[in-house]
Design an enzyme around this catalytic site. Structure first.
Site, PDB file in Angstrom:
ATOM      1  N   ARG A 110      41.342  30.906  27.105  1.00 55.49           N
ATOM      2  CA  ARG A 110      41.026  29.684  28.008  1.00 55.49           C
ATOM      3  C   ARG A 110      39.565  29.732  28.103  1.00 55.49           C
ATOM      4  NH1 ARG A 110      43.719  32.171  33.650  1.00 55.49           N
ATOM      5  NH2 ARG A 110      41.552  33.661  33.736  1.00 55.49           N
ATOM      6  N   ASN A 148      39.466  26.287  36.420  1.00 55.73           N
ATOM      7  CA  ASN A 148      39.899  27.568  36.894  1.00 55.73           C
ATOM      8  C   ASN A 148      39.017  28.585  36.268  1.00 55.73           C
ATOM      9  OD1 ASN A 148      42.262  29.348  38.004  1.00 55.73           O
ATOM     10  ND2 ASN A 148      41.788  30.057  35.717  1.00 55.73           N
ATOM     11  N   GLU A 149      38.535  29.485  37.462  1.00 55.40           N
ATOM     12  CA  GLU A 149      37.848  30.711  36.838  1.00 55.40           C
ATOM     13  C   GLU A 149      36.506  30.296  35.954  1.00 55.40           C
ATOM     14  OE1 GLU A 149      40.428  34.068  36.466  1.00 55.40           O
ATOM     15  OE2 GLU A 149      40.689  34.104  38.717  1.00 55.40           O
ATOM     16  N   CYS A 156      25.904  28.092  21.219  1.00 55.36           N
ATOM     17  CA  CYS A 156      25.894  26.832  19.929  1.00 55.36           C
ATOM     18  C   CYS A 156      24.510  26.292  19.783  1.00 55.36           C
ATOM     19  CB  CYS A 156      26.940  26.032  20.055  1.00 55.36           C
ATOM     20  SG  CYS A 156      27.029  24.711  21.218  1.00 55.36           S
ATOM     21  N   CYS A 159      23.931  23.873  22.593  1.00 53.88           N
ATOM     22  CA  CYS A 159      23.290  24.454  23.909  1.00 53.88           C
ATOM     23  C   CYS A 159      21.961  24.729  23.690  1.00 53.88           C
ATOM     24  CB  CYS A 159      23.991  25.650  24.246  1.00 53.88           C
ATOM     25  SG  CYS A 159      25.842  25.417  24.903  1.00 53.88           S
ATOM     26  N   GLU A 311      43.617  32.939  45.336  1.00 53.51           N
ATOM     27  CA  GLU A 311      44.697  33.686  44.321  1.00 53.51           C
ATOM     28  C   GLU A 311      44.723  35.257  44.833  1.00 53.51           C
ATOM     29  OE1 GLU A 311      44.321  33.799  40.181  1.00 53.51           O
ATOM     30  OE2 GLU A 311      43.816  31.527  40.144  1.00 53.51           O
ATOM     31  N   TRP A 319      45.930  43.531  33.880  1.00 48.46           N
ATOM     32  CA  TRP A 319      44.931  43.718  32.871  1.00 48.46           C
ATOM     33  C   TRP A 319      44.181  44.950  33.202  1.00 48.46           C
ATOM     34  CZ3 TRP A 319      41.414  44.156  36.808  1.00 48.46           C
ATOM     35  CH2 TRP A 319      41.714  43.372  38.154  1.00 48.46           C
ATOM     36  N   GLU A 359      50.467  37.399  30.698  1.00 55.40           N
ATOM     37  CA  GLU A 359      50.561  37.461  32.237  1.00 55.40           C
ATOM     38  C   GLU A 359      51.923  38.113  32.644  1.00 55.40           C
ATOM     39  OE1 GLU A 359      48.594  34.418  34.076  1.00 55.40           O
ATOM     40  OE2 GLU A 359      46.743  35.472  33.885  1.00 55.40           O
TER      41      GLU A 359
END
Lengths: 682, 682, 682
Positions: A110, A148-149, A156, A159, A311, A319, A359
């Site tokens: 992700r 998210n996060e 690349c 960039c 969260e 993890w 998870e």
């Protein structure tokens, strides 16, 4: 501007699309038992919501939202853009990240998108707009949660192209860039913008040939790339936020931060975010102060505005090398710790524990067993009941601190990409050491950026403020002149914003205010230490000698008073702690990395000088904070110990908001118990 | 052939292009204070000197050179070819290195060129020629310094092509190569030169699946690739040297070596270099003998010819994990150590400490403070004064040794790319252990290649001479026959130049001369040890038992005398130390890796036998060497201790060249003090 | 079906093509001295046998084979397909492996082919066919040996294509795959098969950001890729086997396994292999039981059928960090250990020690010295004489066990690609701990796959059987119902074959049979421990408290009896060992990772209950097994100690087959000595 948030939000990430529809009703039933009043969704559902570029399917989400709405559960609406659908990665392979080794990734994991990819920008904005358009009128829509996060850097060619544009804007000319980047070193003078490459393992980074640390050749390039990447990723956020605001100008927007997350300059981000929210995952082997400091950082990002705990885990995570269970009472205790430090929500990742993927061993509000008749279940039920009882009483209240600690992301980047003097030096470690001293004394600390307004504080602590900008120096000088106490350490004030040494003698920017010159900076091998020998009578310094490590400056005072000296080596007798009177204030310099007890004693000394006291006498393992709203003061007392403790409250009567009891004088607090006291007017 | 070098050169790398022109005059002023008489430049200025392929700009360099010349400062002229300009990397991307993982690099760092790239060869020759043409008549041009710290291997397709050509030349036919490389192993038989790949992580190298060491499948290929790469890089050097010689046939040419730098076979390189120079960066946690050995190695590369100390740090470096300061007196002491071992210069990297980039924490002669009123500044001023006083007295003098230690790069490559018997075995460690024994006894050691002339020596030490060529074997045999003492160890004499085992019984090439057969070679786990039990009466062996580790040979003597045996395991009682009389001499075999005291006692024994003595009775931490010029002997006494020591000089009167004092008999040497004594004729 | 194998085969890998022809006669001479009766060849000779695509050269091999045949040495004919010729890699670069990092390799090493490459499949089949056709009628051809140590996974685009086909076949539809892979997690829903990538570092694998373990995002994908790769490589084997069978339907086919080799599911492979063979390389620092367990695993792969020991080292190997020598007597002892556990051959890698390349330090039957007058040589001669004397007596005999231990490759893959709960948990460690308990008690264990028939066993042990399929659960239930004892541990019964949690409460599949519910699973930090406190009187449990680590379950019994509890932490007093009566049998649950002595005592207890006894009272370091053939029982007694031991045999008279002596009663066994006893009928 925003709708009032009128209660402590309790709930968590809800991923109904991981489950068959049959289970959704069961979810609601359990939410009601727990008093869940808010959920975040659909964080990772882009592929489900948009099966192909021209096809959207909100039907399943509509159903879930209806169910939630019908049951009076508020919604934090997440855009699902942290994980683009596999079809999108396949169709637009340039969207995928190129890592620091130069490897182009394929679909997977992700936050695997290039932040400068135009298709990503277009398509993430589109899904955000579709959602905003569709759900803008939901009465229980309380907040937007973008992505998210965030935090993956890309290296690349695209960039690189954007980096050059960013640099052109920043520096105007190559002459200026060459000068600022010091490119005549190792023959790097650029004559054409195209010659600039991104700093990766294929260019300017190399694994150290001796130590553990990576070698960076051009610090300034690396720091600029961090600035650029942090900005590029922020642009992704702003790109979505902008379109959402068109539809729901009054709904606050957030994205979930990760505490002390090095890749993103959260202080810069904070300007574009309505409500700070973050994900708190302290592990059992960290000191309690560690989470406290990050809460205070989150609160500090927007100058004290309450944040959201977006969260946390109800029990173990997946993890860690060893994923220990949260001990009894801890999830409740940590929830209140967030509130105690300025949090207005208690949210979890996630609602129901995943059956599969990585998870599956990460705890959730509802475990694989599927019910709440568990130790954790019972703790969550109690917590839900209490929060419901507290209602909106505390929400929006503020913390008032007389002390601020400076944290600066750019300093962090600069300090840790330097080669030398000591690779064991970590910015966060130094911050945590000083923070912990205040924490142990139950003295509230605001965490601020050096550019923030310093008025209102009595003490400013700035450990290892190596890179410092001119306006910050001026602001610190005024602060001291006006009577403040400024405490800093070795390596501070050394470089400008391009990591160029401020010439003429260390500590460069702070030489005048500190009244000293650092001639040499010694780095100690890991098995070496020196001692700090106290010279001046300071009642709070209860030992004659303290151990120190890591770095020892060789100092000549230029006006400063020597409070302590080194006890060993050829610089034995040279200052290790100095204090300089400057205007009406004082500037204190700690020339080494002392043992914790030294810092604690030092901090106590300067707090005493300023009459900064804790609510009650500090007691090991007991955390105390205060939130204030209007004329009401809410005092949080958290017993992190495994044993009960006895405290004596300051004179007065207090109402314990968690029990309704009125208490005063000596109280006994059970292990891992919490008091939230409201002063009663008598 | 060359202009006489008539003084000890004192100065360092000068990078004026890192600074504004205003500061150059200040530089000269400070150089005069320090008595700097030589600087090296412009090491990294290719991009500044050649802004594009068809444009050269020497104007700024001319100015700097004028300033230096006017001030009588000599110039070591460096070609700037260690770092090609960014525009060149962009225009000729094939010029960039492909690393051992197979990744093609982009512009960055330094020494980032493929040594076989024809554009690099052409353009580096061109800039060298431009400089030679322009500066050939400079009266203060004393030396050429080509490139900087050569040593990067490349693994690109072009290198593969050139490797095949190199192999064709070496082996003539594929049949021969197949045989020498042992390619029938694992079915690697080649039928076409094109089938040969370079040994990289994509081909024949693999991280060990159990230990820490890399696995190499075809040692012979890997060794040949090292030979080829060392040669290819040498060709880069020769390519520039050749064109420079056309303009300044009488100016010596050097390139700065890095001591024990594994990638380049310095013995082979030395043939093409006029004056050996090197960069000495001993860290505080290394034994003093470590730098001494490398000085001796540098002196040995050209058979005893004095070398240049091209770089050292005036204080701390930046690339250690912890960069400790040099303690008071140490920079002067280490400077004299270089001279004591045959150095004719004391040069530093660098003149003025960089403001930015990765070397900003690397010390220089002028620190960031910008002046000399520092501890280090005062030490450098004193050093400059002393060197000026010494003048040319010592320059060109030689060291006479009765002992030589063999070092061979190809053996190093072979030994450490073998899989088995013990990955903890490191060639340098073994060399240092034996070197240190002589060092502690203050007995001078020449370091030679096995192919060098052995006459004139009484003792030859060759630790772990695993790979040995036939001519060396013959030369060693003659040496022993003629009365010399040859000391070698486990694993010696095992393989030929293609890493093929010399069959019939270890130690192959040395079996006859050593008078023994090694049946088995045991490797000890890291936590295991055995003992050496002394059997024969040897007065110098003061312990009955010594500890040993790493490797234990199981030996059958074939004529040799057993001096000591193993004390444990099933080979208890088998020889661990043997001595074989061969002709008029002796061949000694140490069958294991003993503790240091064993080696020291052993060496003392054989030195005593040959009446090789030190100048005075050795004293811990005191280093003594002698340089001889005509009938003059210069004795260096360096007290590395932190305490003063008392010594008694041999009968006679001596002049201390650093003070002018005449001394004799008992003298007291202060901590970190140096004496350079000249024998006075009475 | 196959020719009877009528003796213990003694010999090894023979690589004559590494040597000049002159040496071949010498080889035969030495083989005769050693009594070598079988050799394996030509394992790595593809390039020699096929110099180009259209040219084959068997002439040299014919000569070798003739020589062997003339001398009555049997041949295990190897296809050389483990290392394709360099010309083939060059001609078909797609044949080369792409590694897990996404790097395409070039020619090098071995087993460097993509198993799904069609050219590899075609050409490996062709060379196999050529050999089968040519040598099918050799009277001394006893076995085919395909390839060598298979096991390299590939991650190329072609493998991705084949993976999708494999998945299509397995799951039928993307809907099903999405569900089974749990792809709604992190938005991975696939809408097109082409969107599926192989799990590599470029997709779903990532180095852990905290611990040492790699993070896998989609366990199910990773497990399926292991299944697919194991199958793909098996297809390579079957591709060759198929064509060979056409020519020699009666000659058994094998490939040499590597014991506990994670990449290949040997239980699945075993179905396609006639005779299991394997390479045994125990190192000196492993417990003896380690090799024993792997022998038992090999025997178990085909339900107890004797296996071949295809390779072992006569002395040291080359790939250990420290390659220790085998101590005296050990090579013979380990050879008999193989036979004692069901081996029918004693073969070595390799015949003659290589002169060059990475195995030059790997011992062989003939060392570099070239003769047998060595310690090892004498041991091998003795061994050869003994094996010749034993003849075919033991060959084909079987081992009868009342205990079986379950091992499952898919469980191994699943367990170790999970993120959480404890990265220190290794499947093999757990298996070895339980195996060792039986081993130390001299109780024979069969190793079986969970799908195997359980009838005939009294005890089944299944440590950490985390992933379990429904048929195995049913079979275990029947086993217990019928009176068996089933012993399992923490984490068992948790997931289905797609690594999806079996919902409703752990241990999912085993909850009913174990009579308990695991509410929580605690992972202990590496420096933490808990204790197991015995509650029920069990005579074999000789300590009151045992230490435990790694994992502690928090358990609620649901019918099970609590035999022991935890001694510390908040789950003090909760069960750590339970026993559930189920039907006529018992199901035992060990809720943590106990110290070895606990497991030993536990196992003794349940063996006693079932009256499972060892041949004689166990004695430390003495290994005892029995092989049975018809009415004959052969008892192996191996003294692994360095000291002699005294044993008392059960009543009766025995013939020691190694010496011919008749023994009874008390016997003394010398250090590292072996007895093979045959019961004499009286």
């Amino acid at each position: 501007m925003f709708r009032k948030l009128s209660k402590i939000f309790y709930g968590g990430d809800y991923n109904p699309d991981q489950w068959d529809e049959e289970i959704w009703e069961e979810d609601i039933k359990l939410m009601k038992i727990l008093r869940v009043n808010a959920v975040t969704l659909p964080v990772f559902s882009w592929a489900k919501l948009q099966p192909s570029e021209d096809k959207f399917d909100f039907s399943w989400l509509d159903k879930v939202i209806n169910l939630l709405s019908k049951n009076n559960i508020d919604i934090i609406m997440a855009t699902p853009t942290a994980a683009q659908p596999p079809w999108m990665s396949k169709k637009y392979p340039e969207m995928l990240v190129t890592d620091i080794k130069g490897n182009k990734h394929k679909h997977g994991r992700r936050v695997n998108f290039c932040p400068n990819n135009s298709d990503y920008r277009r398509l993430s904005r589109l899904i955000a707009e579709k959602m905003a358009e569709r759900y803008k009128d939901l009465p229980n829509l309380i907040m937007w949660h973008i992505n998210n996060e965030y935090g993956t850097y890309c290296y690349c060619d695209n960039c690189a192209k954007e980096f050059r544009i960013w640099l052109k804007e920043r520096y105007g000319s190559l002459e200026e860039l060459n000068k600022r980047w010091y490119t005549n070193f190792w023959g790097h003078t650029y004559y054409n913008w195209e010659e600039i490459e991104v700093p990766s393992y294929l260019t300017e980074l190399a694994p150290s040939w001796i130590g553990k640390k990576e070698m960076t050749i051009f610090q300034s390039m690396v720091i600029d790339y961090s600035r650029f990447m942090s900005d590029s990723i922020l642009d992704c956020f702003r790109n979505e936020a902008e379109v959402i605001k068109k539809y729901t100008p009054d709904i606050p927007i957030t994205t979930n931060f990760m505490g002390s997350h090095k890749p993103l300059n959260y202080f810069k981000w904070a300007k574009y975010i309505d409500v700070i929210s973050w994900d708190n995952y302290p592990t059992n082997n960290l000191p309690i102060s560690s989470a406290a400091m990050r809460h205070d950082l989150m609160r500090g990002l927007k100058g004290g505005q309450p944040f959201f705990l977006m969260e946390q885990a109800s029990n173990q995570v997946n993890w860690e090398p060893q994923n220990a269970l949260k001990r009894p009472g801890v999830v409740r205790l940590l929830s209140y710790q967030a509130v105690a430090h300025g949090g207005d929500s208690v949210l979890f990742f996630q609602w129901r524990q995943s059956r599969g993927a990585c998870e599956k061993f990460h705890s959730a509000m509802i475990p694989h067993a599927g019910h709440l008749n568990t130790r954790t279940g019972r703790e969550l039920i109690k917590l839900g009941e209490e929060l419901e009882k507290l209602g909106g009483k505390i929400v929006g209240s503020r913390i008032k601190s007389k002390v601020a600690m400076m944290i600066d992301w750019e300093n962090w980047w600069a300090l840790e990409c330097s080669t030398g003097p000591n690779e064991d030096l970590k910015y966060l470690n130094q911050l945590e050491k000083y923070y912990r001293a205040f924490y142990d004394l139950n003295i509230s600390v605001d965490i601020i950026n050096p550019s923030y307004d310093l008025s209102g504080y009595d003490i400013i602590v700035a450990p290892v403020l190596y890179m410092v900008k001119e306006d910050a120096v001026k602001s610190i000088e005024s602060f001291v002149k006006d009577g403040g106490t400024f405490i800093t350490t070795f390596l501070s004030g050394m470089v400008d914003e391009n990591d160029l040494i401020i010439l003429g003698g260390y500590p460069g920017a702070f030489r005048k205010i500190l009244g000293l010159w650092v001639e040499e900076i010694d780095a100690l091998y890991s098995d070496m230490s020196n001692t700090i020998v106290i010279k001046e009578k300071i009642p709070e310094m209860i030992k004659k000698e303290y151990e120190c490590r890591l770095i020892c400056d060789v100092i000549h005072t230029e006006g400063a008073k020597t409070l302590a000296v080194f006890g060993k080596d050829y610089y034995k007798g040279y200052p290790s702690l100095t204090e300089n009177t400057y205007g009406k204030g004082k500037a204190v310099y700690v020339a080494t990395d002392p043992e914790d007890s030294f810092i604690k004693d030092l901090i106590r000394h300067y707090c005493n000088e300023k009459a900064i006291n804790s609510f009650i006498k500090p007691c090991r393992g007991v955390e105390i904070t205060q939130r204030i709203k209007g004329d009401k003061t809410f005092t949080f007392i958290l017993n992190h110990n495994n044993e009960k403790i006895t405290l004596t409250l300051p004179e007065g009567m207090y109402s314990n908001l968690l029990t309704g009891e009125v208490v005063s004088g000596r109280i006994i607090i059970q292990p891992r118990e919490v008091y939230i006291l409201e002063n009663l007017q008598i």
